[in-house]
Design a protein around this motif. Structure first.
Motif, mmCIF file in Angstrom:
data_model
loop_
_atom_site.group_PDB
_atom_site.id
_atom_site.type_symbol
_atom_site.label_atom_id
_atom_site.label_comp_id
_atom_site.label_asym_id
_atom_site.label_seq_id
_atom_site.Cartn_x
_atom_site.Cartn_y
_atom_site.Cartn_z
ATOM 1 N N VAL A 117 6.420 0.525 -11.264
ATOM 2 C CA VAL A 117 5.633 1.027 -9.955
ATOM 3 C C VAL A 117 4.677 0.030 -9.442
ATOM 4 O O VAL A 117 4.407 -0.414 -8.371
ATOM 5 C CB VAL A 117 5.230 2.287 -10.200
ATOM 6 C CG1 VAL A 117 4.323 2.879 -9.067
ATOM 7 C CG2 VAL A 117 6.344 3.280 -10.320
ATOM 8 N N ALA A 118 4.002 -0.455 -10.645
ATOM 9 C CA ALA A 118 2.826 -1.494 -10.273
ATOM 10 C C ALA A 118 3.451 -2.573 -9.667
ATOM 11 O O ALA A 118 2.742 -3.434 -8.709
ATOM 12 C CB ALA A 118 2.008 -1.867 -11.411
ATOM 13 N N ARG A 119 4.563 -3.148 -10.010
ATOM 14 C CA ARG A 119 5.208 -4.420 -9.269
ATOM 15 C C ARG A 119 5.521 -4.057 -8.090
ATOM 16 O O ARG A 119 5.323 -5.050 -7.226
ATOM 17 C CB ARG A 119 6.440 -4.765 -10.548
ATOM 18 C CG ARG A 119 7.056 -6.086 -9.885
ATOM 19 C CD ARG A 119 8.032 -6.402 -10.973
ATOM 20 N NE ARG A 119 8.840 -7.757 -10.308
ATOM 21 C CZ ARG A 119 9.851 -8.103 -10.994
ATOM 22 N NH1 ARG A 119 10.171 -7.567 -12.122
ATOM 23 N NH2 ARG A 119 10.450 -9.263 -10.476
ATOM 24 N N TRP A 120 6.026 -2.972 -7.725
ATOM 25 C CA TRP A 120 6.511 -2.592 -6.330
ATOM 26 C C TRP A 120 5.171 -2.759 -5.574
ATOM 27 O O TRP A 120 5.232 -3.217 -4.350
ATOM 28 C CB TRP A 120 7.216 -1.285 -6.425
ATOM 29 C CG TRP A 120 7.372 -0.920 -4.842
ATOM 30 C CD1 TRP A 120 8.412 -1.311 -4.030
ATOM 31 C CD2 TRP A 120 6.691 -0.036 -3.822
ATOM 32 N NE1 TRP A 120 8.342 -0.827 -2.865
ATOM 33 C CE2 TRP A 120 7.403 0.015 -2.632
ATOM 34 C CE3 TRP A 120 5.603 0.873 -4.314
ATOM 35 C CZ2 TRP A 120 6.833 0.842 -1.820
ATOM 36 C CZ3 TRP A 120 5.048 1.453 -3.089
ATOM 37 C CH2 TRP A 120 5.501 1.636 -1.879
ATOM 38 N N VAL A 121 4.071 -1.668 -5.959
ATOM 39 C CA VAL A 121 2.915 -1.798 -5.123
ATOM 40 C C VAL A 121 2.286 -2.996 -4.829
ATOM 41 O O VAL A 121 2.206 -3.485 -3.708
ATOM 42 C CB VAL A 121 1.908 -0.978 -6.138
ATOM 43 C CG1 VAL A 121 0.435 -0.994 -5.480
ATOM 44 C CG2 VAL A 121 2.384 0.614 -6.136
ATOM 45 N N GLU A 122 2.225 -4.039 -5.948
ATOM 46 C CA GLU A 122 1.667 -5.379 -5.625
ATOM 47 C C GLU A 122 2.409 -5.922 -4.443
ATOM 48 O O GLU A 122 1.997 -6.608 -3.405
ATOM 49 C CB GLU A 122 1.713 -6.170 -6.769
ATOM 50 C CG GLU A 122 1.170 -7.527 -6.926
ATOM 51 C CD GLU A 122 1.016 -8.274 -8.136
ATOM 52 O OE1 GLU A 122 0.775 -9.382 -7.849
ATOM 53 O OE2 GLU A 122 1.613 -7.770 -8.975
ATOM 54 N N GLU A 123 3.822 -5.976 -4.416
ATOM 55 C CA GLU A 123 4.674 -6.679 -3.548
ATOM 56 C C GLU A 123 4.434 -6.130 -2.203
ATOM 57 O O GLU A 123 4.314 -6.653 -1.202
ATOM 58 C CB GLU A 123 6.063 -6.653 -4.058
ATOM 59 C CG GLU A 123 6.980 -7.216 -3.037
ATOM 60 C CD GLU A 123 8.491 -7.376 -3.328
ATOM 61 O OE1 GLU A 123 9.230 -6.360 -2.730
ATOM 62 O OE2 GLU A 123 8.918 -8.138 -4.009
ATOM 63 N N ALA A 124 4.580 -4.657 -2.370
ATOM 64 C CA ALA A 124 4.353 -3.924 -0.919
ATOM 65 C C ALA A 124 3.067 -4.218 -0.174
ATOM 66 O O ALA A 124 3.095 -4.476 1.026
ATOM 67 C CB ALA A 124 4.913 -2.385 -0.976
ATOM 68 N N GLN A 125 2.036 -4.114 -1.164
ATOM 69 C CA GLN A 125 0.527 -4.560 -0.508
ATOM 70 C C GLN A 125 0.628 -5.807 0.155
ATOM 71 O O GLN A 125 -0.059 -6.141 1.074
ATOM 72 C CB GLN A 125 -0.360 -4.434 -1.561
ATOM 73 C CG GLN A 125 -0.472 -2.741 -1.891
ATOM 74 C CD GLN A 125 -1.629 -2.516 -2.939
ATOM 75 O OE1 GLN A 125 -1.803 -3.406 -3.859
ATOM 76 N NE2 GLN A 125 -2.364 -1.660 -3.070
ATOM 77 N N SER A 126 1.349 -6.859 -0.824
ATOM 78 C CA SER A 126 1.081 -8.193 -0.153
ATOM 79 C C SER A 126 1.768 -8.349 1.276
ATOM 80 O O SER A 126 1.680 -9.381 1.924
ATOM 81 C CB SER A 126 1.855 -9.140 -1.152
ATOM 82 O OG SER A 126 3.596 -8.948 -0.987
ATOM 83 N N ASN A 127 2.766 -7.623 1.406
ATOM 84 C CA ASN A 127 3.457 -7.554 2.806
ATOM 85 C C ASN A 127 2.916 -6.570 3.799
ATOM 86 O O ASN A 127 3.393 -6.039 4.856
ATOM 87 C CB ASN A 127 4.891 -6.889 2.693
ATOM 88 C CG ASN A 127 5.639 -7.910 1.945
ATOM 89 O OD1 ASN A 127 5.643 -9.340 2.362
ATOM 90 N ND2 ASN A 127 6.745 -7.714 1.015
ATOM 91 N N GLY A 128 1.553 -6.068 3.680
ATOM 92 C CA GLY A 128 0.715 -5.204 4.320
ATOM 93 C C GLY A 128 1.237 -3.825 4.475
ATOM 94 O O GLY A 128 0.700 -2.965 5.361
ATOM 95 N N VAL A 129 1.839 -3.105 3.528
ATOM 96 C CA VAL A 129 2.471 -1.671 3.373
ATOM 97 C C VAL A 129 1.255 -1.108 2.486
ATOM 98 O O VAL A 129 0.748 -1.682 1.597
ATOM 99 C CB VAL A 129 3.530 -1.607 2.964
ATOM 100 C CG1 VAL A 129 3.825 -0.425 2.221
ATOM 101 C CG2 VAL A 129 4.658 -2.415 3.525
#
Length: 199
Positions: A169-181
């Motif tokens: 989940v943390a990996r997904w959060v980091e990637e999504a945040q880097s895309n402005g989500v």
């Protein structure tokens, strides 16, 4: 979303996170592959129709699919054991989207738009949810009737999975945040919806 992925193994079983080490497992998605990596397994990406042949040839040791998918794939004839987490919890799920092009929708007359409105959204969501929930026990029964083992891990063993799952989940959060989500906000809403609608 469907009922969730159980782990279907050609041989043997898993009773802990440690048992995933080195297993080649058909991954249902990119985040599913991340989860498998966190568990120490080797994710193998493939379309779900390719799973039976991959199991029979030893290309993979196991696959993550719901029992309803195991029925048409004939997994009861190709696997020895199916594993769920405690209380029937699963190793993730998939979200499905039924969508229509907005311009195409707007080009329709009002009476056809009304039919689409009445037969989509919450109406189709509830119907699909019921269908998936109803067929899942049929897949479990088929596996048992074929002499296969269907097991649920203990609460203690299931608790071991929290760390790898949280890391995914943390990996997904980091990637999504880097895309402005707004990943944290979306995650909070998703967890609230799951809690409110889980049976």
């Amino acid at each position: 979303m469907h009922t969730g992925n159980a782990l279907h193994l050609a041989n043997g079983t898993v009773e802990s996170v440690a048992d995933f080490e080195g297993l080649k497992v058909r991954s249902p998605s990119r985040t599913g592959a991340w989860m498998l990596e966190e568990l120490g397994a080797e994710p193998v990406g493939m379309p779900v129709p390719a799973l039976p042949q991959a199991l029979s040839k030893g290309t993979v040791d196991a696959g993550l699919v719901p029992f309803e998918v195991a029925i048409p794939l004939g997994l009861a004839d190709l696997t020895e054991t199916s594993v769920e987490l405690a209380d029937g919890a699963r190793f993730g799920t998939a979200t499905f989207l039924f969508a229509m092009n907005k311009d195409s929708y707007n080009s329709l007359p009002a009476d056809l738009q009304q039919i689409i409105d009445e037969q989509s959204g919450i109406a189709i969501t509830a119907a699909m949810g019921d269908a998936w929930n109803d067929i899942e026990p049929v897949g479990i029964k088929r596996a048992l009737e074929a002499g296969k083992t269907v097991t649920q891990l203990s609460a203690e063993a299931t608790a071991e999975f929290a760390g790898p799952f949280d890391a995914t989940v943390a990996r997904w959060v980091e990637e999504a945040q880097s895309n402005g989500v707004d990943a944290e906000g979306l995650l909070e809403k998703s967890r609230a919806a799951i809690a409110a609608n889980s049976q």
